[in-house]
Write an enzyme that holds these catalytic residues in place. Structure first.
Site, PDB file in Angstrom:
ATOM      1  N   LYS A 245       0.868  -1.187   0.000  1.00  0.00           N
ATOM      2  CA  LYS A 245       0.000   0.000   0.000  1.00  0.00           C
ATOM      3  C   LYS A 245       0.896   1.225   0.000  1.00  0.00           C
ATOM      4  CE  LYS A 245      -4.442   0.858   0.133  1.00  0.00           C
ATOM      5  NZ  LYS A 245      -5.572   0.031  -0.314  1.00  0.00           N
TER       6      LYS A 245
ATOM      7  N   ASP B 199      -6.965   4.220  -4.597  1.00  0.00           N
ATOM      8  CA  ASP B 199      -7.645   4.070  -3.295  1.00  0.00           C
ATOM      9  C   ASP B 199      -8.252   5.455  -3.040  1.00  0.00           C
ATOM     10  OD1 ASP B 199      -7.825   2.060  -0.849  1.00  0.00           O
ATOM     11  OD2 ASP B 199      -7.457   3.999   0.056  1.00  0.00           O
TER      12      ASP B 199
ATOM     13  N   GLY C 254     -20.338   6.926   2.426  1.00  0.00           N
ATOM     14  CA  GLY C 254     -19.367   7.359   1.423  1.00  0.00           C
ATOM     15  C   GLY C 254     -20.091   7.840   0.171  1.00  0.00           C
ATOM     16  N   PHE C 255     -19.332   8.459  -0.732  1.00  0.00           N
ATOM     17  CA  PHE C 255     -19.916   8.827  -2.039  1.00  0.00           C
ATOM     18  C   PHE C 255     -18.848   8.748  -3.126  1.00  0.00           C
ATOM     19  CE2 PHE C 255     -18.402  13.294  -2.648  1.00  0.00           C
ATOM     20  CZ  PHE C 255     -17.860  13.526  -1.393  1.00  0.00           C
ATOM     21  N   GLY C 256     -17.812   7.932  -2.851  1.00  0.00           N
ATOM     22  CA  GLY C 256     -16.706   7.811  -3.802  1.00  0.00           C
ATOM     23  C   GLY C 256     -16.855   6.619  -4.710  1.00  0.00           C
ATOM     24  N   ASN C 257     -15.719   6.123  -5.173  1.00  0.00           N
ATOM     25  CA  ASN C 257     -15.708   5.039  -6.155  1.00  0.00           C
ATOM     26  C   ASN C 257     -16.429   3.781  -5.649  1.00  0.00           C
ATOM     27  OD1 ASN C 257     -13.782   2.421  -6.852  1.00  0.00           O
ATOM     28  ND2 ASN C 257     -14.374   3.634  -8.628  1.00  0.00           N
ATOM     29  N   VAL C 258     -16.120   3.349  -4.454  1.00  0.00           N
ATOM     30  CA  VAL C 258     -16.691   2.094  -3.948  1.00  0.00           C
ATOM     31  C   VAL C 258     -18.199   2.259  -3.708  1.00  0.00           C
ATOM     32  CG1 VAL C 258     -16.574   0.376  -2.099  1.00  0.00           C
ATOM     33  CG2 VAL C 258     -14.469   1.407  -2.960  1.00  0.00           C
ATOM     34  N   ALA C 259     -18.586   3.389  -3.122  1.00  0.00           N
ATOM     35  CA  ALA C 259     -20.005   3.643  -2.865  1.00  0.00           C
ATOM     36  C   ALA C 259     -20.786   3.636  -4.187  1.00  0.00           C
ATOM     37  CB  ALA C 259     -20.175   4.981  -2.148  1.00  0.00           C
ATOM     38  N   TRP C 260     -20.221   4.245  -5.216  1.00  0.00           N
ATOM     39  CA  TRP C 260     -20.896   4.341  -6.518  1.00  0.00           C
ATOM     40  C   TRP C 260     -21.184   2.954  -7.114  1.00  0.00           C
ATOM     41  CZ3 TRP C 260     -18.103   3.202 -11.221  1.00  0.00           C
ATOM     42  CH2 TRP C 260     -18.842   3.445 -12.384  1.00  0.00           C
TER      43      TRP C 260
HETATM   44  P1  NDP Z   1     -12.860   7.700  -2.905  1.00  0.00           P
HETATM   45  O1  NDP Z   1     -11.807   8.722  -2.709  1.00  0.00           O
HETATM   46  O2  NDP Z   1     -13.417   7.480  -4.254  1.00  0.00           O
HETATM   47  O3  NDP Z   1     -14.067   7.971  -1.939  1.00  0.00           O
HETATM   48  C1  NDP Z   1     -13.966   8.053  -0.536  1.00  0.00           C
HETATM   49  C2  NDP Z   1     -14.973   9.062  -0.164  1.00  0.00           C
HETATM   50  O4  NDP Z   1     -15.376   8.940   1.189  1.00  0.00           O
HETATM   51  C3  NDP Z   1     -14.406  10.453  -0.340  1.00  0.00           C
HETATM   52  O5  NDP Z   1     -15.311  11.197  -1.051  1.00  0.00           O
HETATM   53  C4  NDP Z   1     -14.221  10.937   1.086  1.00  0.00           C
HETATM   54  O6  NDP Z   1     -14.359  12.333   1.219  1.00  0.00           O
HETATM   55  C5  NDP Z   1     -15.355  10.243   1.772  1.00  0.00           C
HETATM   56  N1  NDP Z   1     -15.115  10.161   3.182  1.00  0.00           N
HETATM   57  C6  NDP Z   1     -13.946  10.270   3.844  1.00  0.00           C
HETATM   58  N2  NDP Z   1     -14.160  10.174   5.162  1.00  0.00           N
HETATM   59  C7  NDP Z   1     -15.482  10.001   5.314  1.00  0.00           C
HETATM   60  C8  NDP Z   1     -16.328   9.829   6.437  1.00  0.00           C
HETATM   61  N3  NDP Z   1     -15.852   9.827   7.683  1.00  0.00           N
HETATM   62  N4  NDP Z   1     -17.652   9.645   6.218  1.00  0.00           N
HETATM   63  C9  NDP Z   1     -18.141   9.625   4.989  1.00  0.00           C
HETATM   64  N5  NDP Z   1     -17.394   9.819   3.897  1.00  0.00           N
HETATM   65  C10 NDP Z   1     -16.088   9.991   4.060  1.00  0.00           C
HETATM   66  O7  NDP Z   1     -12.285   6.328  -2.306  1.00  0.00           O
HETATM   67  P2  NDP Z   1     -12.774   4.844  -2.548  1.00  0.00           P
HETATM   68  O8  NDP Z   1     -14.226   4.801  -2.798  1.00  0.00           O
HETATM   69  O9  NDP Z   1     -11.849   4.237  -3.524  1.00  0.00           O
HETATM   70  O10 NDP Z   1     -12.447   4.191  -1.136  1.00  0.00           O
HETATM   71  C11 NDP Z   1     -13.407   4.082  -0.082  1.00  0.00           C
HETATM   72  C12 NDP Z   1     -12.997   2.961   0.866  1.00  0.00           C
HETATM   73  O11 NDP Z   1     -12.930   1.723   0.146  1.00  0.00           O
HETATM   74  C13 NDP Z   1     -11.606   3.113   1.496  1.00  0.00           C
HETATM   75  O12 NDP Z   1     -11.629   2.516   2.776  1.00  0.00           O
HETATM   76  C14 NDP Z   1     -10.710   2.283   0.571  1.00  0.00           C
HETATM   77  O13 NDP Z   1      -9.533   1.864   1.212  1.00  0.00           O
HETATM   78  C15 NDP Z   1     -11.647   1.115   0.281  1.00  0.00           C
HETATM   79  N6  NDP Z   1     -11.379   0.308  -0.897  1.00  0.00           N
HETATM   80  C16 NDP Z   1     -11.198   0.873  -2.143  1.00  0.00           C
HETATM   81  C17 NDP Z   1     -11.001   0.070  -3.246  1.00  0.00           C
HETATM   82  C18 NDP Z   1     -10.879   0.632  -4.612  1.00  0.00           C
HETATM   83  O14 NDP Z   1     -10.717  -0.159  -5.551  1.00  0.00           O
HETATM   84  N7  NDP Z   1     -10.958   1.924  -4.821  1.00  0.00           N
HETATM   85  C19 NDP Z   1     -10.910  -1.390  -3.122  1.00  0.00           C
HETATM   86  C20 NDP Z   1     -11.186  -1.889  -1.814  1.00  0.00           C
HETATM   87  C21 NDP Z   1     -11.399  -1.050  -0.754  1.00  0.00           C
HETATM   88  P3  NDP Z   1     -13.053  13.220   1.600  1.00  0.00           P
HETATM   89  O15 NDP Z   1     -11.980  12.868   0.603  1.00  0.00           O
HETATM   90  O16 NDP Z   1     -13.532  14.606   1.493  1.00  0.00           O
HETATM   91  O17 NDP Z   1     -12.614  12.863   2.980  1.00  0.00           O
HETATM   92  O1  2IT Z   2      -8.011  -1.655  -0.834  1.00  0.00           O
HETATM   93  C1  2IT Z   2      -7.919  -2.154  -1.974  1.00  0.00           C
HETATM   94  O2  2IT Z   2      -8.071  -3.359  -2.167  1.00  0.00           O
HETATM   95  C2  2IT Z   2      -7.668  -1.256  -3.110  1.00  0.00           C
HETATM   96  N1  2IT Z   2      -7.593  -0.046  -2.914  1.00  0.00           N
HETATM   97  C3  2IT Z   2      -7.477  -1.820  -4.490  1.00  0.00           C
HETATM   98  C4  2IT Z   2      -6.048  -2.224  -4.695  1.00  0.00           C
HETATM   99  C5  2IT Z   2      -5.669  -2.651  -6.091  1.00  0.00           C
HETATM  100  O3  2IT Z   2      -4.476  -2.950  -6.254  1.00  0.00           O
HETATM  101  O4  2IT Z   2      -6.505  -2.710  -6.994  1.00  0.00           O
END
Ligand code: NDP
Ligand code: 2IT
Length: 446
Positions: free
Chosen positions: A126, A166, A237-243
């Site tokens: 990581k 991430d 959340g509202f990022g990649n994973v939430a979507w």
């Molecule tokens: P993103 O950056 O796309 O989205 C994360 C979002 O969550 C951001 O918009 C962030 O806002 C918001 N956020 C941060 N803190 C909080 C909080 N306390 N309450 C609500 N929302 C919050 O990231 P991902 O969607 O990629 O990642 C989300 C989670 O999933 C992380 O734990 C990551 O490690 C995990 N994950 C991601 C993977 C991937 O492929 N992307 C794979 C497996 C796990 P702000 O930036 O303003 O704080």
């Molecule tokens: O937490 C995770 O599994 C990720 N952010 C994805 C890692 C990856 O190499 O695709």
């Protein structure tokens, strides 16, 4: 806890007392694997626990860059090479103000077991930076990514260490990082995953973590004769994973009623579907750290400084960040009738909250099992690049689903074997640990 796990954890707490998140992730795994140590004395004689908690290598570096005002900014960059027993270091990069070595060590430790569960040949790593992308212009993000890669490029490689996205690192950042690597090294290699679809990326990678989470949760629901159909789902959340999660949960007939940001949550009683899901992408790219825009646009209630865990729901899917669901949130969810909680984020549920779910017989899955679809699809991207064959959307979806069903099967059967049927925490930790520990023993004292 077993005396051996106890002793290693106590020593670790003394040595790294300030690394709160890292110690939490070790405790979560050690709690479960205590069950296998008596039957496998070889783990103690080979000092596997002492070795498995120590990253093979940690790289930290200075990242100097210029902002739009011409001022010099300095951040810290990291890459934690945690464990290469079963393959090259693999895991995402996080750009967020809260990034510390403790956070990246916890994520690298988790990633090691998660990657083992996928069945693909990937070790755990990581990285990231305490760079805060919020409010930064596109040019500033590009400047930062280019400077970050100047140093990172010395340490990564298609067969050595393969980062991905991430929090704070999505397709735009992967593009800037990849372009800079190519310019520095003059090779078009699979040194990153999550690449753009026209330049080596794989179909469905953006959706993969969320889709995989819902496929896994669906398998859990089936064990109780249930499904997503007609269920109320709370997502954070509202990022990649939430979507990706909202997209697939809605497709399977669930009604997703919440989204959240660090500022609060929105409640959409009609359900988040259709163009509202596309709007999530706009919010994520806007660079604002709020979900209020959704409430303003769709005229739904916005609850500032509150978490979505106070709403009545059947299924809860935490997809934001670590420790976002604590013991009192868990109690409230249980009181409100939740029966399935599956982690999309990494370690979003505190250790106390996990106990509440397990004691109340709630279907609960740890992120290392249920969010493994993202890294698994990254693994497929590596295979695609190596074979120079392009997998179709349908092929990737079928492979992803197969991997999630298999992870579910192995967690469920290992939990049953060790006398804790239905306990996915124990199942995932033991299944992942066995694979990594056995590979370490096979490879001698390294
Ligand atoms: P993103 O950056 O796309 O989205 C994360 C979002 O969550 C951001 O918009 C962030 O806002 C918001 N956020 C941060 N803190 C909080 C909080 N306390 N309450 C609500 N929302 C919050 O990231 P991902 O969607 O990629 O990642 C989300 C989670 O999933 C992380 O734990 C990551 O490690 C995990 N994950 C991601 C993977 C991937 O492929 N992307 C794979 C497996 C796990 P702000 O930036 O303003 O704080
Ligand atoms: O937490 C995770 O599994 C990720 N952010 C994805 C890692 C990856 O190499 O695709």
């Amino acid at each position: 806890m077993h005396p051996y796990t106890n002793q290693v954890l106590e020593n670790l707490k003394k040595k790294y007392y300030w690394q709160k998140e890292f110690l939490q992730s070790v405790e979560e795994v050690f709690d479960s694997i205590s069950l296998v140590l008596d039957q496998n004395p070889v783990y103690k004689s080979h000092k596997i626990l002492e070795r498995i908690v120590e990253p093979e290598r940690i790289i930290t570096f200075r990242v100097p860059w210029r902002d739009d005002k011409g001022e010099i900014q300095i951040n810290t960059g990291y890459r934690v090479e945690f464990n290469s027993a079963i393959g090259p270091y693999k895991g995402g990069l996080r750009f967020h103000a809260s990034v510390t070595l403790s956070v990246l060590k916890f994520l690298g430790f988790e990633q090691t077991f998660k990657n083992a569960l996928t069945g693909l040949p990937m070790g755990g790593g990581k990285g990231g930076s305490d760079f805060n992308p919020r409010g930064r212009s596109d040019r500033e993000i590009e400047n930062f990514c280019q400077s970050f890669m100047i140093e990172l490029s010395k340490h990564i490689g298609a067969n050595v260490n393969v980062p991905a996205g991430d929090i704070g690192v999505g397709s735009r950042e992967i593009g800037y990082l990849f372009g800079q690597y190519k310019r520095l090294k003059n090779v078009f290699d699979c040194i990153l995953t999550g690449k753009g679809i026209d330049w080596g990326g794989i179909n469905l990678r953006p959706e993969a973590t969320g889709y995989g989470l819902v496929y896994f949760a669906d398998e859990m629901l089936k064990t109780r004769g249930e499904s997503f159909k007609g269920k109320k789902v709370a997502v954070s959340g509202f990022g990649n994973v939430a979507w990706g999660t909202v997209k697939k949960a809605t497709e399977l007939g669930g009604k997703v009623i919440t989204l959240s940001g660090p500022d609060g949550y929105i409640l959409d009683p009609e359900g988040i579907s259709g163009e509202k899901i596309d709007f999530m992408l706009k919010m994520r790219l806007s660079g604002n750290d709020t979900v209020k825009d959704y409430a303003d646009k769709y005229k739904v209630p916005y609850h500032p400084n509150k978490k979505p865990w106070e709403v009545k729901c059947d299924i809860a899917l935490p997809c934001a960040t670590e420790n976002e669901l604590n013991e009192s949130d868990a109690k409230q969810l249980v009181e409100n009738g939740v029966f399935c909680v599956a982690e999309g984020a990494n370690l979003p549920t505190s250790l106390d909250a996990i106990k509440v779910f397990i004691n109340n017989k709630i279907l609960f899955s740890p992120g290392k099992a249920s969010n493994a679809g993202g890294v698994a699809t990254s693994g497929l991207e590596i295979s695609q690049n190596a074979s120079k064959i392009i997998f179709t959307h349908e092929q990737v979806d079928t492979m992803l689903k197969g991997i999630m069903v298999n992870i579910h099967k192995s967690c469920a059967s290992v939990a049953e074997k060790y006398g804790h049927p239905g306990n996915y925490v124990i199942g995932a930790n033991i299944a992942g640990f066995h694979k990594v520990a056995n590979a370490m023993i096979d490879q001698g004292l390294v």
